[in-house]
Design a protein around this motif. Structure first.
Motif, PDB file in Angstrom:
ATOM      1  N   ASN A  58      -1.773 115.048  78.760  1.00 11.70           N
ATOM      2  CA  ASN A  58      -1.637 114.340  77.480  1.00 11.70           C
ATOM      3  C   ASN A  58      -2.099 112.894  77.579  1.00 11.70           C
ATOM      4  OD1 ASN A  58      -0.645 116.565  76.127  1.00 11.70           O
ATOM      5  ND2 ASN A  58       1.473 116.096  76.641  1.00 11.70           N
ATOM      6  N   GLN A  59      -1.730 112.210  78.640  1.00 17.47           N
ATOM      7  CA  GLN A  59      -2.063 110.794  78.786  1.00 17.47           C
ATOM      8  C   GLN A  59      -3.551 110.547  79.005  1.00 17.47           C
ATOM      9  OE1 GLN A  59       0.093 108.239  78.219  1.00 17.47           O
ATOM     10  NE2 GLN A  59       1.451 109.905  77.621  1.00 17.47           N
ATOM     11  N   LEU A  60      -4.182 111.392  79.786  1.00 17.06           N
ATOM     12  CA  LEU A  60      -5.594 111.205  80.106  1.00 17.06           C
ATOM     13  C   LEU A  60      -6.524 112.000  79.193  1.00 17.06           C
ATOM     14  CD1 LEU A  60      -5.423 111.257  84.007  1.00 17.06           C
ATOM     15  CD2 LEU A  60      -5.420 109.273  82.478  1.00 17.06           C
ATOM     16  N   ASP A  61      -5.945 112.731  78.254  1.00 14.54           N
ATOM     17  CA  ASP A  61      -6.717 113.528  77.301  1.00 14.54           C
ATOM     18  C   ASP A  61      -7.676 114.483  78.019  1.00 14.54           C
ATOM     19  OD1 ASP A  61      -7.220 114.334  74.704  1.00 14.54           O
ATOM     20  OD2 ASP A  61      -8.921 112.962  74.476  1.00 14.54           O
ATOM     21  N   LEU A  62      -7.152 115.167  79.041  1.00  9.34           N
ATOM     22  CA  LEU A  62      -7.943 116.147  79.786  1.00  9.34           C
ATOM     23  C   LEU A  62      -7.763 117.530  79.182  1.00  9.34           C
ATOM     24  CD1 LEU A  62      -7.012 115.006  83.391  1.00  9.34           C
ATOM     25  CD2 LEU A  62      -9.188 114.651  82.250  1.00  9.34           C
ATOM     26  N   PRO A  63      -8.749 118.412  79.357  1.00  7.78           N
ATOM     27  CA  PRO A  63      -8.595 119.783  78.858  1.00  7.78           C
ATOM     28  C   PRO A  63      -7.450 120.490  79.580  1.00  7.78           C
ATOM     29  CG  PRO A  63     -10.857 119.363  79.580  1.00  7.78           C
ATOM     30  CD  PRO A  63     -10.038 118.178  79.966  1.00  7.78           C
ATOM     31  N   GLU A  64      -6.612 121.187  78.832  1.00  9.68           N
ATOM     32  CA  GLU A  64      -5.457 121.870  79.408  1.00  9.68           C
ATOM     33  C   GLU A  64      -5.849 122.948  80.411  1.00  9.68           C
ATOM     34  OE1 GLU A  64      -3.074 123.287  76.210  1.00  9.68           O
ATOM     35  OE2 GLU A  64      -2.039 121.381  76.011  1.00  9.68           O
ATOM     36  N   ASP A  65      -6.955 123.637  80.164  1.00  2.00           N
ATOM     37  CA  ASP A  65      -7.333 124.711  81.077  1.00  2.00           C
ATOM     38  C   ASP A  65      -7.644 124.191  82.474  1.00  2.00           C
ATOM     39  OD1 ASP A  65      -9.649 123.612  79.748  1.00  2.00           O
ATOM     40  OD2 ASP A  65     -10.841 125.179  80.689  1.00  2.00           O
ATOM     41  N   VAL A  66      -8.116 122.951  82.571  1.00  2.00           N
ATOM     42  CA  VAL A  66      -8.433 122.372  83.871  1.00  2.00           C
ATOM     43  C   VAL A  66      -7.158 121.988  84.607  1.00  2.00           C
ATOM     44  CG1 VAL A  66      -9.558 120.441  85.038  1.00  2.00           C
ATOM     45  CG2 VAL A  66     -10.695 121.560  83.124  1.00  2.00           C
ATOM     46  N   MET A  67      -6.289 121.258  83.961  1.00  2.17           N
ATOM     47  CA  MET A  67      -5.083 120.749  84.611  1.00  2.17           C
ATOM     48  C   MET A  67      -4.000 121.815  84.775  1.00  2.17           C
ATOM     49  SD  MET A  67      -5.449 117.718  85.626  1.00  2.17           S
ATOM     50  CE  MET A  67      -3.777 117.267  85.985  1.00  2.17           C
ATOM     51  N   MET A  68      -3.894 122.737  83.856  1.00  2.00           N
ATOM     52  CA  MET A  68      -2.789 123.693  83.871  1.00  2.00           C
ATOM     53  C   MET A  68      -3.172 125.015  84.546  1.00  2.00           C
ATOM     54  SD  MET A  68      -0.626 121.810  82.421  1.00  2.00           S
ATOM     55  CE  MET A  68       0.724 122.848  81.992  1.00  2.00           C
ATOM     56  N   ASP A  69      -4.384 125.119  85.044  1.00  2.00           N
ATOM     57  CA  ASP A  69      -4.860 126.320  85.718  1.00  2.00           C
ATOM     58  C   ASP A  69      -4.870 127.534  84.780  1.00  2.00           C
ATOM     59  OD1 ASP A  69      -5.994 127.456  87.961  1.00  2.00           O
ATOM     60  OD2 ASP A  69      -4.093 128.105  88.795  1.00  2.00           O
ATOM     61  N   PHE A  70      -5.207 127.297  83.516  1.00  2.00           N
ATOM     62  CA  PHE A  70      -5.323 128.366  82.531  1.00  2.00           C
ATOM     63  C   PHE A  70      -6.732 128.936  82.550  1.00  2.00           C
ATOM     64  CE2 PHE A  70      -2.043 126.075  79.698  1.00  2.00           C
ATOM     65  CZ  PHE A  70      -1.010 126.771  80.276  1.00  2.00           C
ATOM     66  N   PRO A  71      -6.912 130.196  82.164  1.00  2.00           N
ATOM     67  CA  PRO A  71      -8.262 130.735  82.034  1.00  2.00           C
ATOM     68  C   PRO A  71      -8.896 130.235  80.730  1.00  2.00           C
ATOM     69  CG  PRO A  71      -6.685 132.377  81.356  1.00  2.00           C
ATOM     70  CD  PRO A  71      -5.893 131.209  81.874  1.00  2.00           C
ATOM     71  N   ARG A  72     -10.195 130.151  80.738  1.00  2.00           N
ATOM     72  CA  ARG A  72     -10.943 129.860  79.509  1.00  2.00           C
ATOM     73  C   ARG A  72     -11.682 131.143  79.163  1.00  2.00           C
ATOM     74  NH1 ARG A  72     -13.276 125.282  76.754  1.00  2.00           N
ATOM     75  NH2 ARG A  72     -12.111 124.019  78.238  1.00  2.00           N
ATOM     76  N   ILE A  73     -11.408 131.674  77.973  1.00  2.00           N
ATOM     77  CA  ILE A  73     -11.982 132.946  77.555  1.00  2.00           C
ATOM     78  C   ILE A  73     -12.811 132.721  76.303  1.00  2.00           C
ATOM     79  CG2 ILE A  73     -11.449 135.287  76.781  1.00  2.00           C
ATOM     80  CD1 ILE A  73      -8.767 134.914  78.367  1.00  2.00           C
ATOM     81  N   THR A  74     -14.082 133.106  76.370  1.00  2.00           N
ATOM     82  CA  THR A  74     -14.994 132.954  75.240  1.00  2.00           C
ATOM     83  C   THR A  74     -15.530 134.327  74.869  1.00  2.00           C
ATOM     84  OG1 THR A  74     -15.657 130.808  76.129  1.00  2.00           O
ATOM     85  CG2 THR A  74     -17.036 131.750  74.406  1.00  2.00           C
ATOM     86  N   MET A  75     -15.380 134.686  73.601  1.00  2.00           N
ATOM     87  CA  MET A  75     -15.907 135.967  73.124  1.00  2.00           C
ATOM     88  C   MET A  75     -17.028 135.729  72.136  1.00  2.00           C
ATOM     89  SD  MET A  75     -12.618 138.455  72.580  1.00  2.00           S
ATOM     90  CE  MET A  75     -13.649 139.747  71.909  1.00  2.00           C
ATOM     91  N   VAL A  76     -18.039 136.571  72.210  1.00  2.00           N
ATOM     92  CA  VAL A  76     -19.120 136.576  71.237  1.00  2.00           C
ATOM     93  C   VAL A  76     -19.010 137.903  70.502  1.00  2.00           C
ATOM     94  CG1 VAL A  76     -21.606 136.502  70.870  1.00  2.00           C
ATOM     95  CG2 VAL A  76     -20.576 135.169  72.726  1.00  2.00           C
TER      96      VAL A  76
END
Length: 94
Positions: free
Chosen positions: A15-33
């Protein structure tokens, strides 16, 4: 207890550094077409694969994708591109 504090610290830094959550929280990033491609980043490995189902290990559970005519177009240590007719995407928690 330490894990709980670690999670709170990660949330605060994100929150403080305005970083993407998927990077810091070890979440997957899923993109569908549409229903034809699904691109999954930050996975922990492939558990099962068939032409109508794929199960992928995540840091916080598993991802189950169901459909038809699946083909893995790209697989790298933390990235996967799946092609086929996607019908369901389910998160399975531990």
């Amino acid at each position: 207890m330490a894990k709980k504090w670690s999670q709170k610290i990660r949330n605060w830094i994100t929150n403080q550094l305005d970083l993407p959550e998927d990077v810091m929280m070890d979440f997957p990033r899923i993109t569908m077409v549409g229903q034809i491609h699904i691109y999954i980043e930050n996975h922990k490995g492939l558990l099962t694969f068939s032409d109508n189902e794929i199960r992928i290990m995540l840091s916080h559970g598993q991802l189950l994708v169901k459909g038809e005519s699946f083909v893995i177009k790209t697989i790298l240590p933390e990235e996967l591109l799946l092609e086929g007719k996607i019908e369901k995407v389910l998160f399975i928690t531990k």
